[in-house]
Design a protein around this motif. Structure first.
Motif: not given
Ligand code: FES
Ligand code: FES
Length: 149
Positions: A27, A32-33, A35
């Motif tokens: 991240r 940012k995919s 999670k």
């Protein structure tokens, strides 16, 4: 400590803490995919592929990832589009938070299962939780993508 991480076929030289999980490092590098959900290995939303195998990045030390191929959904290209289309066509997507991990796991499953059945698919996806839906819609789309009636 300094490590070289191969993410989606691009090498990143980066500094990490020795006890840092891969999730946070990915991240920080902009992926940012990937999670963060439970952070305890229970929900599956942090899944990435390591050498093609679905892996919980919240439970995997970034230091251990050096020398291995890390794939996030950004690295799948058209394969991701195909899986997303199959899922969306069943009206299954709601908030989308579980989407990237589900797409990655489905991609790995298609490569791994030679004779997929609904039971094998359910077993493979058992670690991927969706808090919005009953999972039936996603399953219909994934069955179609896997060529299972
Ligand atoms: S955040 Fe990793 S399994 Fe839930
Ligand atoms: S669509 Fe919201 S968590 Fe799955």
């Amino acid at each position: 400590m300094k490590v070289n991480l191969d993410i989606n076929n691009r090498i990143y030289e980066t500094y990490i803490d020795a006890d840092e999980a891969l999730l946070g490092v990915l991240r920080k590098l902009g992926y940012k995919s990937v999670k963060k959900g439970c952070d305890t290995g229970a929900c599956g939303v942090c899944s990435v592929l390591i050498d093609g195998k679905p892996t919980l990045s919240c439970q995997f030390l970034a230091a251990r990832a050096e020398g291995h191929k890390i794939t996030t959904v950004e690295g799948l290209g058209k394969d991701a589009d195909e899986i997303v289309d199959a899922i969306v066509s069943e009206g299954a997507d709601q908030c989308g938070y579980c989407g990237p991990s589900l797409v990655l796991t489905t991609y790995a499953m298609k490569k791994e299962l030679k004779n997929p059945t609904i039971e094998k698919i359910k077993h493979y996806l058992a670690g991927n939780l969706c808090r919005c839906s009953g999972f039936e819609g996603q399953l219909r789309g994934i069955k179609r993508y896997m060529g299972v009636k």
